[in-house]
Design a protein around this motif. Structure first.
Motif, PDB file in Angstrom:
ATOM      1  N   HIS A  63      -4.461 -11.205  30.117  1.00 48.44           N
ATOM      2  CA  HIS A  63      -4.949 -10.109  30.953  1.00 48.44           C
ATOM      3  C   HIS A  63      -6.267 -10.529  31.606  1.00 48.44           C
ATOM      4  O   HIS A  63      -7.184 -10.973  30.914  1.00 48.44           O
ATOM      5  CB  HIS A  63      -5.173  -8.840  30.123  1.00 48.44           C
ATOM      6  N   THR A  65      -9.070  -9.367  35.050  1.00 53.93           N
ATOM      7  CA  THR A  65      -9.417  -8.263  35.946  1.00 53.93           C
ATOM      8  C   THR A  65     -10.020  -8.803  37.235  1.00 53.93           C
ATOM      9  O   THR A  65     -10.832  -9.730  37.202  1.00 53.93           O
ATOM     10  CB  THR A  65     -10.416  -7.306  35.259  1.00 53.93           C
ATOM     11  N   ALA A  79      -4.497  -8.627  46.986  1.00 52.95           N
ATOM     12  CA  ALA A  79      -4.648  -8.571  45.531  1.00 52.95           C
ATOM     13  C   ALA A  79      -3.340  -8.144  44.857  1.00 52.95           C
ATOM     14  O   ALA A  79      -2.991  -8.651  43.781  1.00 52.95           O
ATOM     15  CB  ALA A  79      -5.775  -7.621  45.163  1.00 52.95           C
ATOM     16  N   GLU A  80      -2.607  -7.224  45.475  1.00 54.19           N
ATOM     17  CA  GLU A  80      -1.335  -6.799  44.892  1.00 54.19           C
ATOM     18  C   GLU A  80      -0.310  -7.933  44.900  1.00 54.19           C
ATOM     19  O   GLU A  80       0.519  -8.036  43.989  1.00 54.19           O
ATOM     20  CB  GLU A  80      -0.805  -5.588  45.657  1.00 54.19           C
ATOM     21  N   TYR A  82      -1.148 -11.118  44.548  1.00 56.61           N
ATOM     22  CA  TYR A  82      -1.565 -11.930  43.403  1.00 56.61           C
ATOM     23  C   TYR A  82      -1.019 -11.330  42.108  1.00 56.61           C
ATOM     24  O   TYR A  82      -0.556 -12.058  41.221  1.00 56.61           O
ATOM     25  CB  TYR A  82      -3.093 -12.010  43.325  1.00 56.61           C
ATOM     26  N   LYS A  83      -1.114 -10.036  41.994  1.00 58.39           N
ATOM     27  CA  LYS A  83      -0.656  -9.360  40.776  1.00 58.39           C
ATOM     28  C   LYS A  83       0.828  -9.611  40.528  1.00 58.39           C
ATOM     29  O   LYS A  83       1.239  -9.907  39.403  1.00 58.39           O
ATOM     30  CB  LYS A  83      -0.941  -7.856  40.884  1.00 58.39           C
ATOM     31  N   ARG A  84       1.633  -9.519  41.582  1.00 54.29           N
ATOM     32  CA  ARG A  84       3.076  -9.729  41.422  1.00 54.29           C
ATOM     33  C   ARG A  84       3.386 -11.182  41.048  1.00 54.29           C
ATOM     34  O   ARG A  84       4.240 -11.443  40.194  1.00 54.29           O
ATOM     35  CB  ARG A  84       3.804  -9.361  42.716  1.00 54.29           C
ATOM     36  N   ALA A  87       2.383 -11.996  37.469  1.00 57.36           N
ATOM     37  CA  ALA A  87       3.261 -11.332  36.499  1.00 57.36           C
ATOM     38  C   ALA A  87       4.505 -12.165  36.209  1.00 57.36           C
ATOM     39  O   ALA A  87       5.075 -12.068  35.115  1.00 57.36           O
ATOM     40  CB  ALA A  87       3.652  -9.952  37.033  1.00 57.36           C
ATOM     41  N   THR A  92      -1.105 -10.529  33.315  1.00 52.09           N
ATOM     42  CA  THR A  92      -1.343  -9.213  33.913  1.00 52.09           C
ATOM     43  C   THR A  92      -2.675  -9.231  34.652  1.00 52.09           C
ATOM     44  O   THR A  92      -3.715  -9.519  34.058  1.00 52.09           O
ATOM     45  CB  THR A  92      -1.356  -8.119  32.835  1.00 52.09           C
ATOM     46  N   LEU A  93      -2.642  -8.952  35.936  1.00 53.62           N
ATOM     47  CA  LEU A  93      -3.855  -8.886  36.757  1.00 53.62           C
ATOM     48  C   LEU A  93      -4.199  -7.420  36.990  1.00 53.62           C
ATOM     49  O   LEU A  93      -3.472  -6.697  37.679  1.00 53.62           O
ATOM     50  CB  LEU A  93      -3.636  -9.608  38.088  1.00 53.62           C
ATOM     51  N   ASN A  94      -5.311  -6.980  36.397  1.00 51.80           N
ATOM     52  CA  ASN A  94      -5.785  -5.612  36.600  1.00 51.80           C
ATOM     53  C   ASN A  94      -6.665  -5.560  37.842  1.00 51.80           C
ATOM     54  O   ASN A  94      -7.571  -6.376  38.006  1.00 51.80           O
ATOM     55  CB  ASN A  94      -6.573  -5.147  35.377  1.00 51.80           C
ATOM     56  N   LEU A  95      -6.416  -4.591  38.721  1.00 49.24           N
ATOM     57  CA  LEU A  95      -7.146  -4.476  39.979  1.00 49.24           C
ATOM     58  C   LEU A  95      -8.111  -3.295  39.919  1.00 49.24           C
ATOM     59  O   LEU A  95      -7.733  -2.193  39.499  1.00 49.24           O
ATOM     60  CB  LEU A  95      -6.174  -4.286  41.149  1.00 49.24           C
TER      61      LEU A  95
END
Length: 463
Positions: A63, A65, A79-80, A82-84, A87, A92-95
């Motif tokens: 995890h 952030t 950023a979204e 990157y999150k996908r 994953a 897990t990338l918390n934004l």
């Protein structure tokens, strides 16, 4: 008759001294000697493993952030993505939303904040402690676009005395605009009104004529906003005639050209080449970011930012060129030069990470262990034989004393010393492989005893 005299009675032969017997304890291997030699090597290997575990990075966290920006900013969709992508590899990338680049850097620089990543455009780091921060590379352009009402303007200094939208408080747009205007002699508190308007608010105010110019940057300088203002009568896009000078004065700026028709081919907007200045947006991280995560993030950046758009060519980003004060991290430089390692190309991320760390530990261990084990047999033989050979000094000393004119009392003392040596030798625990050396020593003890007692000597076997 002559009688033959009888021979004189001979002296009785004295019985062997003490009637000594051999009772050495023979064993297949001396575990004590083996332990004395092997345990230090094992301890050295354990120390080597401990040092490697201490120096080698632990498993990458699952995890992390990222401080991004407003939800309606350009930063957020990136950023979204990157999150996908992260994953897919179990990370897990918390934004977290923020006011923009300035707040992103403030969070990263604050050790109390649990933030590992953030976007930051060049030119907004003044007054922030950035020593603990590194760049993973430049990701995309954030051009400075100036729309204005009036005659042909090509210099920011020509905006003096006007009403100018420079971005909201805490935004990267405002920080950059203040730096550029200051270089042109325009500062807060003067005759020029510097208004905290950004994005849609600045565009609307300019269209309504309530302001004279708007400095748009990054999110505000979207293709839709630029087209909208290009089509507005009485509003023009500034062509920076001093673009080259800005790139030399401000190290974080690059010159960027908008070719004719890049915004709208049908209407040929802009109608001629427009020279702009632009900082780049960098992906900033703390210097302790795990190397495996650094590789994963740059790989994601290549997938996200590597395509062409109206401002860049395909493959231009991400780039290992730092345009601000943040140095490119060592891990990022390695990745840009050689790409993913064989393990990360061939195995899933977590399995590759585990194998990578095991290799770093196992290879030094083998380097230490193999030479150590190769010298154990020689050291073992030396240690066992040294217990035998150490008595020869005492034997030589007793033999030399026996060859001299010693009194009976002195010879008795020498015999007592020899008895002590023999008792000690007989009590030794001796590996069977070295029984020959043991019996040779006993023969030498017997030889010295015969010199002391005057008994006939027998040839002594050579070792």
């Amino acid at each position: 008759m002559t009688r033959t005299p009888s021979p004189p009675p001979s002296m009785p032969t004295p019985p062997p001294r003490h009637g000594r017997r051999v009772h050495a304890r023979f064993v297949s291997i001396s575990w004590h000697d083996f332990a004395v030699l092997v345990l230090p090597i094992i301890a050295l290997c354990v120390l080597a493993i401990g040092l490697m575990v201490y120096w080698v990075d632990p498993a990458p966290p699952k995890h992390i952030t990222m401080s991004v920006g407003p939800r309606d900013s350009t930063f957020w969709p990136y950023a979204e993505q990157y999150k996908r992508i992260l994953a897919r590899d179990g990370v897990t990338l918390n934004l977290e939303t923020s006011d923009g680049s300035v707040q992103n850097l403030q969070r990263l620089a604050d050790p109390k904040q649990h933030v590992e990543l953030g976007f930051a455009q060049g030119g907004v780091s003044d007054g922030i402690a950035t020593k603990s921060l590194v760049s993973l590379g430049s990701m995309f352009y954030a051009p400075v676009v100036v729309f204005y009402r009036g005659a042909n303007l090509t210099e920011l200094g020509q905006l003096a005395g006007m009403r100018i939208a420079i971005g909201r408080e805490g935004s990267g747009t405002r920080s950059l605009a203040l730096s550029l205007l200051k270089a042109n002699g325009i500062e807060p508190g003067g005759s020029t009104q510097l208004l905290p308007l950004d994005g849609e608010d600045a565009v609307q105010e300019l269209i309504q004529g309530r302001i004279d110019a708007a400095i748009l940057n990054g999110d505000s300088a979207s293709r839709n906003n630029m087209l909208r203002l290009q089509r507005m009568p009485g509003v023009a896009l500034m062509d920076f005639s001093q673009a080259d000078a800005y790139t030399r004065r401000f190290y974080y700026l690059a010159e960027l050209d908008l070719p004719p028709g890049v915004l709208d081919l049908g209407q040929n907007l802009p109608p001629q080449t427009i020279h702009l200045i632009s900082p780049t947006v960098e992906l900033i991280a703390r210097s302790n970011l795990h190397p495996a995560l650094s590789d994963l993030l740059i790989s994601a950046a290549q997938e996200i930012h590597g395509r062409s758009n109206v401002l860049q060519r395909a493959g231009e980003f991400p780039s290992p060129i730092a345009h601000d004060v943040f140095p490119i991290s060592d891990d990022a430089q390695r990745y840009y030069k050689s790409g993913k390692s064989f393990l990360y190309r061939s195995l899933p991320f977590w399995l590759a990470s585990l194998a990578d760390r095991l290799l770093v530990v196992v290879v030094p261990l083998i380097v230490v262990l193999i030479p150590g084990l190769r010298i154990v047999p020689g050291l073992y033989a030396w240690r066992v034989k040294s217990r035998i050979y150490r008595w020869y000094g005492s034997l030589i000393s007793i033999e030399r004393a026996a060859m001299s004119e010693a009194t009976p009392e002195e010879r008795e003392e020498l015999l007592h010393r020899l008895d002590t040596i023999e008792d000690a030798v007989n009590r030794m625990k001796m590996p069977l492989a070295y029984a020959d050396a043991f019996y040779v020593l006993r023969e030498h003890i017997g030889f010295v005893r015969s010199r002391l007692t005057g008994a006939p000597t027998q040839p002594v076997a050579q070792d």
